[in-house]
Design a protein around this motif. Structure first.
Motif, mmCIF file in Angstrom:
data_model
loop_
_atom_site.group_PDB
_atom_site.id
_atom_site.type_symbol
_atom_site.label_atom_id
_atom_site.label_comp_id
_atom_site.label_asym_id
_atom_site.label_seq_id
_atom_site.Cartn_x
_atom_site.Cartn_y
_atom_site.Cartn_z
ATOM 1 N N LEU A 157 5.730 -33.183 -31.185
ATOM 2 C CA LEU A 157 5.634 -31.851 -31.789
ATOM 3 C C LEU A 157 4.198 -31.334 -31.770
ATOM 4 O O LEU A 157 3.951 -30.148 -31.514
ATOM 5 C CB LEU A 157 6.160 -31.889 -33.231
ATOM 6 N N ASN A 158 3.243 -32.221 -32.030
ATOM 7 C CA ASN A 158 1.833 -31.811 -32.035
ATOM 8 C C ASN A 158 1.331 -31.457 -30.639
ATOM 9 O O ASN A 158 0.407 -30.656 -30.491
ATOM 10 C CB ASN A 158 0.960 -32.925 -32.621
ATOM 11 N N ARG A 159 1.965 -32.059 -29.639
ATOM 12 C CA ARG A 159 1.501 -31.861 -28.251
ATOM 13 C C ARG A 159 2.442 -30.962 -27.453
ATOM 14 O O ARG A 159 2.354 -30.915 -26.220
ATOM 15 C CB ARG A 159 1.416 -33.219 -27.551
ATOM 16 N N LYS A 160 3.330 -30.234 -28.110
ATOM 17 C CA LYS A 160 4.354 -29.482 -27.375
ATOM 18 C C LYS A 160 3.751 -28.439 -26.439
ATOM 19 O O LYS A 160 4.244 -28.233 -25.319
ATOM 20 C CB LYS A 160 5.333 -28.833 -28.344
ATOM 21 N N GLU A 161 2.679 -27.784 -26.867
ATOM 22 C CA GLU A 161 2.057 -26.776 -26.001
ATOM 23 C C GLU A 161 1.429 -27.424 -24.772
ATOM 24 O O GLU A 161 1.573 -26.934 -23.649
ATOM 25 C CB GLU A 161 1.013 -25.987 -26.785
ATOM 26 N N SER A 162 0.739 -28.540 -24.998
ATOM 27 C CA SER A 162 0.140 -29.267 -23.870
ATOM 28 C C SER A 162 1.217 -29.816 -22.946
ATOM 29 O O SER A 162 1.042 -29.830 -21.718
ATOM 30 C CB SER A 162 -0.726 -30.420 -24.389
ATOM 31 N N LEU A 163 2.341 -30.241 -23.538
ATOM 32 C CA LEU A 163 3.436 -30.778 -22.730
ATOM 33 C C LEU A 163 4.042 -29.694 -21.842
ATOM 34 O O LEU A 163 4.315 -29.929 -20.655
ATOM 35 C CB LEU A 163 4.506 -31.391 -23.634
ATOM 36 N N LEU A 164 4.247 -28.517 -22.388
ATOM 37 C CA LEU A 164 4.799 -27.415 -21.600
ATOM 38 C C LEU A 164 3.856 -27.030 -20.461
ATOM 39 O O LEU A 164 4.290 -26.754 -19.340
ATOM 40 C CB LEU A 164 5.068 -26.202 -22.499
ATOM 41 N N GLN A 165 2.560 -27.021 -20.766
ATOM 42 C CA GLN A 165 1.574 -26.710 -19.723
ATOM 43 C C GLN A 165 1.598 -27.772 -18.624
ATOM 44 O O GLN A 165 1.593 -27.451 -17.427
ATOM 45 C CB GLN A 165 0.184 -26.616 -20.331
ATOM 46 N N ALA A 166 1.618 -29.051 -19.034
ATOM 47 C CA ALA A 166 1.649 -30.144 -18.058
ATOM 48 C C ALA A 166 2.942 -30.116 -17.257
ATOM 49 O O ALA A 166 2.942 -30.393 -16.043
ATOM 50 C CB ALA A 166 1.497 -31.487 -18.776
ATOM 51 N N LEU A 167 4.046 -29.786 -17.914
ATOM 52 C CA LEU A 167 5.333 -29.708 -17.224
ATOM 53 C C LEU A 167 5.312 -28.610 -16.167
ATOM 54 O O LEU A 167 5.806 -28.790 -15.042
ATOM 55 C CB LEU A 167 6.446 -29.454 -18.239
ATOM 56 N N GLY A 168 4.735 -27.465 -16.518
ATOM 57 C CA GLY A 168 4.616 -26.375 -15.559
ATOM 58 C C GLY A 168 3.764 -26.758 -14.358
ATOM 59 O O GLY A 168 4.107 -26.460 -13.209
ATOM 60 N N GLN A 169 2.654 -27.446 -14.618
ATOM 61 C CA GLN A 169 1.784 -27.898 -13.530
ATOM 62 C C GLN A 169 2.507 -28.892 -12.627
ATOM 63 O O GLN A 169 2.403 -28.833 -11.398
ATOM 64 C CB GLN A 169 0.517 -28.541 -14.108
ATOM 65 N N HIS A 170 3.262 -29.794 -13.254
ATOM 66 C CA HIS A 170 3.993 -30.816 -12.505
ATOM 67 C C HIS A 170 5.056 -30.175 -11.615
ATOM 68 O O HIS A 170 5.221 -30.545 -10.432
ATOM 69 C CB HIS A 170 4.647 -31.791 -13.487
ATOM 70 N N LEU A 171 5.776 -29.201 -12.173
ATOM 71 C CA LEU A 171 6.810 -28.509 -11.405
ATOM 72 C C LEU A 171 6.214 -27.732 -10.235
ATOM 73 O O LEU A 171 6.762 -27.728 -9.133
ATOM 74 C CB LEU A 171 7.581 -27.546 -12.321
ATOM 75 N N GLU A 172 5.096 -27.073 -10.491
ATOM 76 C CA GLU A 172 4.451 -26.279 -9.451
ATOM 77 C C GLU A 172 4.020 -27.149 -8.282
ATOM 78 O O GLU A 172 4.301 -26.846 -7.111
ATOM 79 C CB GLU A 172 3.247 -25.544 -10.037
ATOM 80 N N ILE A 173 3.353 -28.257 -8.592
ATOM 81 C CA ILE A 173 2.893 -29.172 -7.542
ATOM 82 C C ILE A 173 4.078 -29.751 -6.779
ATOM 83 O O ILE A 173 4.095 -29.795 -5.541
ATOM 84 C CB ILE A 173 2.047 -30.307 -8.161
ATOM 85 N N SER A 174 5.103 -30.187 -7.513
ATOM 86 C CA SER A 174 6.263 -30.822 -6.894
ATOM 87 C C SER A 174 7.040 -29.848 -6.021
ATOM 88 O O SER A 174 7.491 -30.196 -4.922
ATOM 89 C CB SER A 174 7.181 -31.406 -7.978
ATOM 90 N N PHE A 175 7.228 -28.614 -6.508
ATOM 91 C CA PHE A 175 7.997 -27.624 -5.757
ATOM 92 C C PHE A 175 7.336 -27.308 -4.419
ATOM 93 O O PHE A 175 7.983 -27.310 -3.374
ATOM 94 C CB PHE A 175 8.148 -26.342 -6.577
ATOM 95 N N TRP A 176 6.016 -27.040 -4.443
ATOM 96 C CA TRP A 176 5.334 -26.693 -3.202
ATOM 97 C C TRP A 176 5.309 -27.869 -2.242
ATOM 98 O O TRP A 176 5.437 -27.690 -1.016
ATOM 99 C CB TRP A 176 3.923 -26.197 -3.485
ATOM 100 N N ALA A 177 5.159 -29.083 -2.774
ATOM 101 C CA ALA A 177 5.154 -30.268 -1.913
ATOM 102 C C ALA A 177 6.501 -30.435 -1.232
ATOM 103 O O ALA A 177 6.575 -30.724 -0.024
ATOM 104 C CB ALA A 177 4.813 -31.508 -2.730
#
Length: 509
Positions: free
Chosen positions: A10-30
């Motif tokens: 819960l304390n890291r939810k914003e950081s988690l969403l940001q990291a998830l977005g970065q992970h998806l972006e990198i994975s999708f383009w790859a």
């Protein structure tokens, strides 16, 4: 344990969403780039067995290259960040897609091919109406395999400043926080499962509908990437830090001090960005604007100075001069504390063998088992200097910084390297042996930036210079303890120190 995990989540939810977005972006383009390379290539070589065998061998060899080695090889050519991460992931994803596409197309029943030819179909029409639809299940299987591989391997992108879910895993290892490791690992696993189901769903859809959905995904991810690129054109101060609590505390102090100077200034923090070389290269390529660096590291690692003065102020002046001359960088005034290297043993071990200095280890060399960070083992002012100056020799295992503390606590090793400000020294009751020959140079931290940036932002320079000659070793060790052991946020610890020392007048709460 579950309660702590949920609280951390819960304390890291914003950081988690940001990291998830970065992970998806990198994975999708790859994945997209891999498909665009592997599928057409397999279509072209399906009639040429020798050429196909050659490409199968090449893609197979590429997949055997260790991921960390590949990332290291790419950095000198394309820098750090998302670009080398995507390139590395594409390299790993090619084999399953190419192999499955080739197999799917070459194993089509010859009678089906003959029937298509008898109907007078052109080669492109036969490919899209007959061959690809028949081979599609096998091709999709290869794409699914590559996607799962990409998502798992993409966690390493955090090592080169590309973000993603790997940042949680690295941070968890560094801080010995199992909850952070689990958040990163579970999120990556769930992402792989969800994308696998999505690929199955696309396979069952009609071709036109699947194409529309894929186009929408491409537009969404591409639009997000474009938006980030456009917003980065508007100048803002990007401050990065190395792995660990201490750099994150410092960069939060930098942000607060800059906001005191100019509340309208846009500041972005990128904690746990990576190792020294990654940060320095990111600074040179304008991916970041500021990061805290240590005087000893500048001379030993960045400028490779042949002489190192013994006086701390002379060390700083030499580092400042060499950075300005060789790299056109400005090195601001340093803080008071000296975060130098040290050799630590358990206090009971030190008492048993009467160990007070590093030189005392010479008498018990046969009893020593060391666990040390790879950086310390490789640095000329690290293990090499210890062996050369103190004439000691003992077996050493290389390990991540935080793991060496766990190893000495569990008795797997009895000697480790450390930083003099590490909170774990207090946590695990360790004794730092005196460096009586002064092998380790002085390491005083100070903000490092390009000279061109410093000239454009004199207010930032003025704000960060307020930390000069502040923060003692005892104070920074206590702050590290509060973050690593008491689980306080680096931002709150940094804010408290600045407020306590009357540096936050007018700072945002």
């Amino acid at each position: 344990m579950l309660v702590g995990f949920v609280d951390t989540l819960l304390n890291r939810k914003e950081s988690l969403l940001q990291a998830l977005g970065q992970h998806l972006e990198i994975s999708f383009w790859a994945l997209l780039i891999s498909v665009l390379i592997a599928v057409p290539l397999a279509i072209w070589v399906r009639k040429y067995k020798k050429i196909a065998a050659f490409f199968l061998q090449i893609t197979g060899i590429l997949q055997t290259i260790p991921s960390l080695a590949l990332l290291g090889l790419l950095i000198p050519f394309v820098g750090i960040g998302k670009v080398p991460a995507v390139i590395a992931l594409v390299v790993y994803a090619l084999l399953p897609i190419f192999q499955n596409t080739y197999v799917g197309l070459t194993e089509i029943d010859p009678s089906v091919e003959e029937a298509a030819d008898a109907m007078g179909m052109s080669l492109p029409r036969k490919l899209f109406r007959v061959e690809l639809p028949i081979a599609m299940p096998v091709i999709i299987s290869g794409i699914r395999t590559s996607m799962v591989m990409i998502i798992g391997t993409a966690t390493l992108a955090a090592l080169i400043g590309a973000g993603g879910l790997g940042s949680f895993i690295l941070l968890g290892i560094d801080r010995n926080n199992t909850d952070l490791i689990l958040i990163g690992a579970i999120s990556a696993a769930l992402l792989a499962i969800i994308t696998s189901f999505l690929i199955d769903f696309l396979q069952k859809m009609a071709g036109k509908h699947a194409l529309i959905l894929l186009s929408c995904l491409a537009i969404l991810v591409g639009g997000t990437s474009g938006y980030h690129a456009i917003t980065q054109l508007n100048e803002k101060v990007v401050i990065a830090g190395k792995l660990g609590a201490e750099p994150e505390i410092l960069i939060n102090m930098y942000r607060d001090l800059i906001h005191v100077q100019d509340p309208r200034m846009s500041v972005e923090l990128q904690p746990n960005f990576g190792k020294t070389s990654f940060l320095f290269n990111a600074l040179k390529s304008n991916q970041i604007n500021i990061y805290p660096e240590f005087t000893g590291t500048v001379l030993e690692t960045l400028t490779h100075s042949k002489t190192t003065p013994s006086n701390p102020w002379q060390i700083y002046q030499l580092a400042k001069q060499q950075l300005a001359t060789d790299n056109q960088m400005t090195y601001l005034k340093p803080m008071k504390y000296n975060n130098t290297y040290g050799i630590a043993v358990r206090t009971q071990f030190a008492k048993r063998y009467h160990l007070k200095t590093i030189g005392d280890l010479q008498s018990i060399q046969g009893k020593l088992k060391a666990g040390m960070s790879l950086e310390f083992m490789d640095r000329p002012d690290g293990l090499k200097a210890i062996k050369r100056q103190y004439h000691v020799n003992f077996p050493v295992k290389g390990m991540e910084p935080e793991l060496r503390y766990r190893a000495i606590h569990e008795g797997k090793v009895n000697v480790i390297d450390c930083y003099s400000t590490d909170s774990e020294l207090r946590q695990y009751h360790l004794t730092v042996l005196k460096d009586d020959k002064r092998v380790f140079p002085t390491y005083q931290g100070a903000p490092l930036m390009k000279t061109s940036f410093a000239k454009r932002h004199p207010g930032v320079v003025h704000a960060l210079n307020r930390l000069a000659d502040h923060i003692t070793e005892k104070q920074i060790q206590q702050m590290n303890y509060e973050v690593n052991i008491k689980k306080k946020s680096p931002a709150s610890v940094a804010h408290h120190y600045l407020n306590q020392h009357h540096m936050l007048k007018g700072a945002p709460k």
